[in-house]
Write a protein that holds these residues in place. Structure first.
Motif, PDB file in Angstrom:
ATOM      1  N   SER A 180      27.623   4.895-194.212  1.00 11.19           N
ATOM      2  CA  SER A 180      26.567   4.564-195.164  1.00 11.19           C
ATOM      3  C   SER A 180      26.234   3.078-195.115  1.00 11.19           C
ATOM      4  CB  SER A 180      27.005   4.944-196.590  1.00 11.19           C
ATOM      5  OG  SER A 180      25.983   4.655-197.523  1.00 11.19           O
ATOM      6  N   THR A 181      24.930   2.769-195.152  1.00  7.10           N
ATOM      7  CA  THR A 181      24.453   1.390-195.198  1.00  7.10           C
ATOM      8  C   THR A 181      23.571   1.230-196.423  1.00  7.10           C
ATOM      9  OG1 THR A 181      24.468   1.231-192.778  1.00  7.10           O
ATOM     10  CG2 THR A 181      23.189  -0.416-193.985  1.00  7.10           C
ATOM     11  N   LEU A 182      23.900   0.246-197.264  1.00  9.07           N
ATOM     12  CA  LEU A 182      23.163  -0.013-198.493  1.00  9.07           C
ATOM     13  C   LEU A 182      22.556  -1.411-198.420  1.00  9.07           C
ATOM     14  CD1 LEU A 182      26.065   1.080-200.884  1.00  9.07           C
ATOM     15  CD2 LEU A 182      24.273   2.563-199.963  1.00  9.07           C
ATOM     16  N   VAL A 183      21.270  -1.534-198.764  1.00 13.32           N
ATOM     17  CA  VAL A 183      20.600  -2.828-198.798  1.00 13.32           C
ATOM     18  C   VAL A 183      19.853  -2.935-200.116  1.00 13.32           C
ATOM     19  CG1 VAL A 183      18.945  -4.375-197.701  1.00 13.32           C
ATOM     20  CG2 VAL A 183      20.338  -2.847-196.285  1.00 13.32           C
ATOM     21  N   GLY A 184      20.100  -4.021-200.874  1.00 15.80           N
ATOM     22  CA  GLY A 184      19.460  -4.182-202.167  1.00 15.80           C
ATOM     23  C   GLY A 184      18.829  -5.544-202.345  1.00 15.80           C
ATOM     24  N   PHE A 185      17.594  -5.575-202.874  1.00 14.38           N
ATOM     25  CA  PHE A 185      16.959  -6.792-203.339  1.00 14.38           C
ATOM     26  C   PHE A 185      17.063  -6.809-204.861  1.00 14.38           C
ATOM     27  CE2 PHE A 185      13.785  -6.878-199.537  1.00 14.38           C
ATOM     28  CZ  PHE A 185      14.833  -7.167-198.686  1.00 14.38           C
ATOM     29  N   GLY A 186      16.794  -7.942-205.462  1.00  9.36           N
ATOM     30  CA  GLY A 186      16.894  -8.044-206.909  1.00  9.36           C
ATOM     31  C   GLY A 186      15.551  -7.874-207.598  1.00  9.36           C
ATOM     32  N   SER A 187      15.592  -7.517-208.885  1.00  8.61           N
ATOM     33  CA  SER A 187      14.389  -7.430-209.720  1.00  8.61           C
ATOM     34  C   SER A 187      14.789  -7.800-211.142  1.00  8.61           C
ATOM     35  CB  SER A 187      13.785  -6.024-209.663  1.00  8.61           C
ATOM     36  OG  SER A 187      14.607  -5.088-210.323  1.00  8.61           O
ATOM     37  N   ASP A 188      13.916  -7.537-212.116  1.00  2.99           N
ATOM     38  CA  ASP A 188      14.280  -7.803-213.511  1.00  2.99           C
ATOM     39  C   ASP A 188      15.536  -7.013-213.901  1.00  2.99           C
ATOM     40  OD1 ASP A 188      12.132  -9.467-213.697  1.00  2.99           O
ATOM     41  OD2 ASP A 188      10.898  -8.142-214.936  1.00  2.99           O
ATOM     42  N   LEU A 189      15.701  -5.836-213.339  1.00  4.03           N
ATOM     43  CA  LEU A 189      16.905  -5.035-213.527  1.00  4.03           C
ATOM     44  C   LEU A 189      17.033  -4.107-212.327  1.00  4.03           C
ATOM     45  CD1 LEU A 189      19.320  -3.873-215.106  1.00  4.03           C
ATOM     46  CD2 LEU A 189      17.718  -2.351-216.284  1.00  4.03           C
ATOM     47  N   SER A 190      18.085  -4.283-211.548  1.00  7.56           N
ATOM     48  CA  SER A 190      18.313  -3.433-210.387  1.00  7.56           C
ATOM     49  C   SER A 190      19.798  -3.151-210.282  1.00  7.56           C
ATOM     50  CB  SER A 190      17.821  -4.112-209.106  1.00  7.56           C
ATOM     51  OG  SER A 190      17.962  -3.253-207.988  1.00  7.56           O
ATOM     52  N   ARG A 191      20.154  -1.884-210.335  1.00  2.98           N
ATOM     53  CA  ARG A 191      21.566  -1.502-210.274  1.00  2.98           C
ATOM     54  C   ARG A 191      21.717  -0.240-209.425  1.00  2.98           C
ATOM     55  NH1 ARG A 191      26.705  -1.657-214.139  1.00  2.98           N
ATOM     56  NH2 ARG A 191      27.750   0.247-213.525  1.00  2.98           N
ATOM     57  N   LEU A 192      22.805  -0.208-208.663  1.00  5.86           N
ATOM     58  CA  LEU A 192      23.116   0.945-207.835  1.00  5.86           C
ATOM     59  C   LEU A 192      24.588   1.286-208.012  1.00  5.86           C
ATOM     60  CD1 LEU A 192      21.981   2.920-205.697  1.00  5.86           C
ATOM     61  CD2 LEU A 192      22.741   1.304-203.948  1.00  5.86           C
ATOM     62  N   ASP A 193      24.863   2.521-208.404  1.00  3.13           N
ATOM     63  CA  ASP A 193      26.234   3.022-208.527  1.00  3.13           C
ATOM     64  C   ASP A 193      26.526   3.938-207.349  1.00  3.13           C
ATOM     65  OD1 ASP A 193      27.565   2.216-211.188  1.00  3.13           O
ATOM     66  OD2 ASP A 193      25.540   2.784-211.815  1.00  3.13           O
ATOM     67  N   VAL A 194      27.643   3.692-206.679  1.00  2.00           N
ATOM     68  CA  VAL A 194      28.021   4.458-205.490  1.00  2.00           C
ATOM     69  C   VAL A 194      29.412   5.058-205.708  1.00  2.00           C
ATOM     70  CG1 VAL A 194      28.488   4.345-203.015  1.00  2.00           C
ATOM     71  CG2 VAL A 194      26.653   2.941-204.005  1.00  2.00           C
ATOM     72  N   ASP A 195      29.537   6.343-205.451  1.00  2.63           N
ATOM     73  CA  ASP A 195      30.834   7.016-205.521  1.00  2.63           C
ATOM     74  C   ASP A 195      31.056   7.783-204.232  1.00  2.63           C
ATOM     75  OD1 ASP A 195      31.914   6.871-208.504  1.00  2.63           O
ATOM     76  OD2 ASP A 195      29.749   7.198-208.614  1.00  2.63           O
ATOM     77  N   VAL A 196      32.227   7.590-203.628  1.00  6.69           N
ATOM     78  CA  VAL A 196      32.638   8.371-202.460  1.00  6.69           C
ATOM     79  C   VAL A 196      33.972   9.016-202.807  1.00  6.69           C
ATOM     80  CG1 VAL A 196      33.257   8.352-200.023  1.00  6.69           C
ATOM     81  CG2 VAL A 196      31.451   6.817-200.865  1.00  6.69           C
ATOM     82  N   ILE A 197      34.018  10.342-202.767  1.00  2.74           N
ATOM     83  CA  ILE A 197      35.206  11.091-203.162  1.00  2.74           C
ATOM     84  C   ILE A 197      35.787  11.778-201.930  1.00  2.74           C
ATOM     85  CG2 ILE A 197      36.117  12.901-204.663  1.00  2.74           C
ATOM     86  CD1 ILE A 197      33.518  12.428-206.391  1.00  2.74           C
ATOM     87  N   HIS A 198      37.000  11.382-201.554  1.00  2.00           N
ATOM     88  CA  HIS A 198      37.703  12.042-200.457  1.00  2.00           C
ATOM     89  C   HIS A 198      38.345  13.319-201.010  1.00  2.00           C
ATOM     90  CE1 HIS A 198      37.738   8.732-197.338  1.00  2.00           C
ATOM     91  NE2 HIS A 198      37.267   8.099-198.405  1.00  2.00           N
ATOM     92  N   GLY A 199      37.616  14.430-200.877  1.00  2.00           N
ATOM     93  CA  GLY A 199      38.086  15.692-201.441  1.00  2.00           C
ATOM     94  C   GLY A 199      38.838  16.560-200.469  1.00  2.00           C
ATOM     95  N   GLY A 200      39.073  16.067-199.241  1.00  2.00           N
ATOM     96  CA  GLY A 200      39.822  16.815-198.246  1.00  2.00           C
ATOM     97  C   GLY A 200      40.584  15.863-197.344  1.00  2.00           C
ATOM     98  N   GLU A 201      41.623  16.364-196.680  1.00  2.00           N
ATOM     99  CA  GLU A 201      42.432  15.507-195.821  1.00  2.00           C
ATOM    100  C   GLU A 201      41.655  15.034-194.592  1.00  2.00           C
ATOM    101  OE1 GLU A 201      46.636  16.092-195.052  1.00  2.00           O
ATOM    102  OE2 GLU A 201      46.541  17.979-196.190  1.00  2.00           O
ATOM    103  N   PHE A 202      42.054  13.878-194.096  1.00  2.00           N
ATOM    104  CA  PHE A 202      41.509  13.283-192.873  1.00  2.00           C
ATOM    105  C   PHE A 202      40.009  12.980-192.982  1.00  2.00           C
ATOM    106  CE2 PHE A 202      45.265  15.671-191.493  1.00  2.00           C
ATOM    107  CZ  PHE A 202      45.975  14.674-190.828  1.00  2.00           C
ATOM    108  N   ALA A 203      39.498  12.811-194.185  1.00  2.00           N
ATOM    109  CA  ALA A 203      38.105  12.393-194.347  1.00  2.00           C
ATOM    110  C   ALA A 203      37.994  10.903-194.057  1.00  2.00           C
ATOM    111  CB  ALA A 203      37.615  12.701-195.758  1.00  2.00           C
ATOM    112  N   SER A 204      36.813  10.487-193.583  1.00  2.00           N
ATOM    113  CA  SER A 204      36.611   9.100-193.190  1.00  2.00           C
ATOM    114  C   SER A 204      35.302   8.587-193.770  1.00  2.00           C
ATOM    115  CB  SER A 204      36.581   8.986-191.660  1.00  2.00           C
ATOM    116  OG  SER A 204      36.219   7.688-191.248  1.00  2.00           O
ATOM    117  N   ALA A 205      35.336   7.365-194.324  1.00  2.00           N
ATOM    118  CA  ALA A 205      34.128   6.761-194.903  1.00  2.00           C
ATOM    119  C   ALA A 205      34.015   5.312-194.463  1.00  2.00           C
ATOM    120  CB  ALA A 205      34.166   6.848-196.424  1.00  2.00           C
TER     121      ALA A 205
END
Length: 413
Positions: free
Chosen positions: A232-257
């Motif tokens: 995953s690649t995330l790119v953010g610029f700013g504004s009066d209000l800019s927010r990004l919440d990211v969650d990655v859940i390893h729900g199985g063995e040998f997962a890679s992020a």
């Protein structure tokens, strides 16, 4: 609750196949604490700008407008204007289904809210107010070579709430590009949920390029099954209000992020990136690299948390956050976290905040390069490693001139 939220919820409820989930989220929302400085997750991110908007007579037009092409990129174009899906541009290959949220009831009911944690207050807002969006389903074993490009557009003085739900079957492959732009006064929440099957591969991009008065709070939430992969690649610029919440859940063995993120701010802009990596199973791998540059009197916030659960033995996880301050008035608040309950893991985290290297700046100027160009070169060198790491060369080529233009606008005094 806030006056803005009360106003936003005053409309008629959405009575669709997701009404049960929406009602549950509404109950949680009414019991939640509205963000302020006493709420840790919002300590450095004021939302008072929301209380100053009045879009009661907003232009909620959904008139279609052409999508600017990315040179060298052949993609299936999915557009949401004020949260309303437009006609799909591009032919869908076999094994790929794309429906509007309002039409994909069976899959939507299964995926809606299944990955996104309920702690995200604006995620709950989106649960309640997102009437439509896209539902994307990849059949098991299908390798989709053509990327899906999802463009979020919010018109002037409008509020928009859209949802994207994606399911990758076992051993499938998909590239998803989420792109949000705009400068006009507006407010949007766009949240996406990805369920990645066993041995599947997701290549993901989120370009949060809103600036000026275009306020946005969104999220990307990914559930990884056994031996699945995320880049995953995330790119953010700013504004009066800019927010990004990211969650990655390893729900199985040998997962890679692998998660790379860049944020660039100027003026009085604000950008807040909160990421949480949940290692719930053994033998998982995470590599997270975050780079930020702030100029003017802007404010950047980064909170990166890696949580190693008790049974997540043999986990390898690294988090690195590096920041560059261009001016004395800029502010960067960074908080990397490791929470480890397993005893056989290899984990590391770190954060740095530095100023522009005056020696390097002087050296470039002494070679006949203007100060502004020298500043652009140094700034680009600071983040170029992450741009080069983007798997899609056409996207990297498209992004570079936008970053250079952004650097040219950013003050260094």
């Amino acid at each position: 609750m806030s006056a803005w939220l009360d106003m936003a919820l005053n409309g008629a409820p959405i009575n669709d196949s997701l009404v049960s989930q929406r009602q549950q989220s509404l109950a949680l929302l009414r019991a939640a604490r509205w963000p302020n400085r006493k709420v840790e997750a919002w300590k450095y991110t004021p939302v008072r700008a929301l209380e100053q908007i009045d879009y009661s007579a907003a232009n909620q037009s959904t008139a279609a407008r052409g999508v600017d092409a990315v040179e060298g990129l052949s993609a299936i174009e999915l557009v949401l204007i004020n949260g309303v899906p437009q006609a799909i541009a591009g032919e869908l290959p076999a094994g790929l289904q794309v429906r509007a949220l309002s039409e994909g009831e069976a899959i939507a009911g299964e995926l809606f809210g299944s990955v996104k944690p309920s702690r995200h207050i604006f995620g709950l807002v989106n649960d309640v107010l997102a009437a439509d969006g896209w539902v994307i389903d990849v059949a098991p074993g299908v390798q989709i070579e053509t990327p899906l490009r999802i463009v979020y557009r919010t018109t002037e003085a409008a509020q928009a709430h859209g949802r994207v739900l994606v399911r990758l079957g076992d051993k499938s492959r998909l590239t998803v590009i989420e792109q949000a732009e705009g400068t006009e006064p507006s407010m949007s929440t766009y949240f996406s949920e990805f369920s990645v099957g066993v041995g599947a591969h997701l290549e993901h991009y989120r370009f949060a390029l809103q600036t000026g008065a275009a306020m946005s709070v969104g999220g990307c939430h990914v559930l990884l099954a056994e031996r699945s992969e995320l880049h995953s690649t995330l790119v953010g610029f700013g504004s009066d209000l800019s927010r990004l919440d990211v969650d990655v859940i390893h729900g199985g063995e040998f997962a890679s992020a692998k998660v790379n993120a860049i944020y660039l701010l100027d003026g009085r802009e604000l950008f807040d990136l909160h990421s949480t990596i949940e290692h719930a199973c053994a033998n998982g791998t995470t590599e997270e690299n975050v780079r930020g540059i702030a100029g003017g009197q802007s404010k950047a916030v980064f909170n990166g948390r890696i949580h190693i659960h008790r049974h997540a033995q043999k986990t390898l996880a690294e988090l690195n956050n590096r920041n560059l301050l261009l001016t004395s008035g800029a502010e960067i608040n960074t908080k990397p976290e490791l929470e480890i309950y397993a005893d056989d893991v290899r984990c590391a985290h770190g954060a740095t905040v530095a100023e522009t290297d005056k020696g390097a700046l002087y050296y470039l100027q002494s070679r006949g390069i203007s100060r502004s160009q020298a500043q652009i070169m140094l700034n680009f060198g600071f983040i170029n490693e992450l741009v080069d790491a983007m798997p899609n060369a056409a996207l990297a080529q498209w992004l570079r001139p936008q970053l250079r233009a952004r650097f040219a606008q950013m003050g260094d005094a």
